[in-house]
Design an enzyme around this catalytic site. Structure first.
Site, PDB file in Angstrom:
ATOM      1  N   CYS A  18      15.729 -22.632 -74.337  1.00 51.28           N
ATOM      2  CA  CYS A  18      17.140 -22.475 -74.701  1.00 51.28           C
ATOM      3  C   CYS A  18      17.942 -23.667 -74.201  1.00 51.28           C
ATOM      4  CB  CYS A  18      17.718 -21.208 -74.081  1.00 51.28           C
ATOM      5  SG  CYS A  18      16.844 -19.711 -74.530  1.00 51.28           S
ATOM      6  N   THR A  19      19.036 -23.901 -74.871  1.00 53.11           N
ATOM      7  CA  THR A  19      20.000 -24.888 -74.391  1.00 53.11           C
ATOM      8  C   THR A  19      21.389 -24.305 -74.606  1.00 53.11           C
ATOM      9  OG1 THR A  19      18.544 -26.705 -75.063  1.00 53.11           O
ATOM     10  CG2 THR A  19      20.856 -27.252 -74.630  1.00 53.11           C
TER      11      THR A  19
ATOM     12  N   ASN B 216      16.413 -24.524 -69.158  1.00 54.89           N
ATOM     13  CA  ASN B 216      15.655 -23.444 -68.504  1.00 54.89           C
ATOM     14  C   ASN B 216      15.129 -23.871 -67.143  1.00 54.89           C
ATOM     15  OD1 ASN B 216      14.941 -23.173 -71.701  1.00 54.89           O
ATOM     16  ND2 ASN B 216      15.395 -21.206 -70.760  1.00 54.89           N
TER      17      ASN B 216
ATOM     18  N   ARG C 144      14.444 -30.991 -72.271  1.00 54.29           N
ATOM     19  CA  ARG C 144      15.494 -30.956 -73.294  1.00 54.29           C
ATOM     20  C   ARG C 144      16.840 -31.335 -72.696  1.00 54.29           C
ATOM     21  NH1 ARG C 144      15.355 -25.748 -73.528  1.00 54.29           N
ATOM     22  NH2 ARG C 144      13.498 -25.686 -72.239  1.00 54.29           N
TER      23      ARG C 144
END
Lengths: 252, 123
Positions: A1-2, A177, A190
């Site tokens: 997730c971001t 994360n 990311r």
């Protein structure tokens, strides 16, 4: 997730996220996809939670999941949750709960309580930081006043860290994360690409279009991404788009 | 796009001009009426998405059963004791999950498991 909370030059706050899910759960070698990720996409819905005919809050849900992972309470606050992996993770909490220890709250139940009942950014932050849970998590909270953005790093028992946008020395705050004070796993970074693209976009271009482009840049967008959600707290706007990442694309 | 990431240097191709995306990818909205009894709140959505929810839960169970005997025991326990466990959940979740199970035709224990999916994946 971001997840990203960002402030435009006028002080308006935007909150956006990619929800990635399904790592290591069934890689389809023929189609280069993750099995559970593929089955999640048809379940994505926006929900308008109403009482007395009025919107209390809006959320993005997988149909049938009663908790909240992404939501906006118009004019008050926005929230998203990113998964936090930990050895002392949800498994321990589940077993304790099955054995009768019901003092711990399920993560989704806590976020639902916050969206339904919290009446301010600070109250939401207190609830998310202090409630004992079944599992660790990152809660990303945005408010409706300049500078109101926070990442709460949670263990099952309490907040390990509360990181405010004002302390991040930027006009935005960003979480993937990994604990923000540690480097991400080098195979799954990311964070740095997202920062690069946010900085390239610049504060003056902050808005749904600019942030959507950031969340569309690989590997921020990857094979695990199910949806991109865009929220503006002052208007209560919520836009959600189902995402697929065509090859060549990072598997996570 | 291509990218190279290492600890010292990050190269990333930042996308431009992708918004708004194809309108076919835009997600629709359902209303959840909090004034209804919990058992009735999800009725329409549950009926519309029953097949997709069942497919997800089946897939989810198939893969976590591969993790070993501990997960297998937890799933079997949830399957067999779902009703008893659901009754211990706080308001309004017990009623909502029961309503979801009734309206999809999915076992209550499986619906409970679905609502625990985040907790399963944090290890």
């Amino acid at each position: 997730c971001t997840s990203i909370v960002a402030e435009d030059p006028s002080g308006a706050l935007y909150h956006a996220r990619n929800l990635d899910f399904g790592l290591f759960i069934g890689w389809d070698v023929k189609n280069n996809t993750w099995a559970v990720t593929e089955r999640l996409r048809p379940l994505i819905v926006n929900l308008d939670w109403q009482s007395g005919g009025r919107t209390v809050f809006k959320s993005v849900n997988f149909a049938g999941y009663t908790g909240i992972l992404t939501a906006v309470k118009p004019k008050l606050f926005t929230m998203s949750m990113d998964e936090r992996f930990n050895i002392d993770g949800g498994f321990v909490g589940i077993i304790k709960w099955l054995l009768g220890d019901h003092k711990q709250k399920w993560m989704g139940f806590l976020t639902r309580d916050v969206m339904e009942n919290a009446t301010s950014y600070s109250q939401a932050r207190t609830m998310l930081a202090n409630t004992v849970m079944l599992s660790p998590a990152y809660f990303i909270l945005g408010g409706n006043q300049s500078g109101e953005g926070t990442v709460i790093t949670r263990s099952r028992e309490a907040a390990v860290d509360i990181w405010k946008m004002s302390n991040a020395s930027r006009w935005y705050i960003l979480e993937t994360n990994y604990d923000h004070w540690e480097a991400p796993l080098f195979l799954d970074d990311r964070r740095a690409p997202a920062h690069k693209c946010m900085d390239a976009m610049g504060q003056k271009n902050t808005g749904f279009a600019g942030i959507f482009n950031v969340l569309s840049s690989q590997p921020v967008l990857n094979k695990l991404t199910t949806y991109t959600a865009l929220m503006k707290v002052s208007t209560g706007e919520l836009e959600t788009y189902i995402r697929t990442c065509k090859d060549p694309c990072s598997p996570w | 796009s291509f990218f190279v990431v290492d600890a010292q240097n990050v190269t990333v191709t930042c996308e431009k001009g992708l918004y708004p995306p194809d309108s076919k990818t835009k997600v629709g909205t359902y209303i959840i009426n909090l004034d209804l009894p919990p058992e009735q709140r999800w009725a329409q959505l549950a009926k519309d998405k029953a097949t997709e929810i069942k497919a997800l839960i089946d897939s989810f169970k198939e893969f976590i059963l591969d993790w070993g005997p501990a997960t297998k025991a937890i799933i079997e326990f949830l399957d067999s004791k779902g009703g008893d466990l659901d009754a211990t959940l706080p308001y309004p979740f017990a009623g909502e999950i029961k309503g979801l199970a009734d309206n999809t035709g999915i076992n209550l224990g499986e619906m409970l498991l679905y609502n625990l999916f985040y907790e399963f994946f944090t290890v």
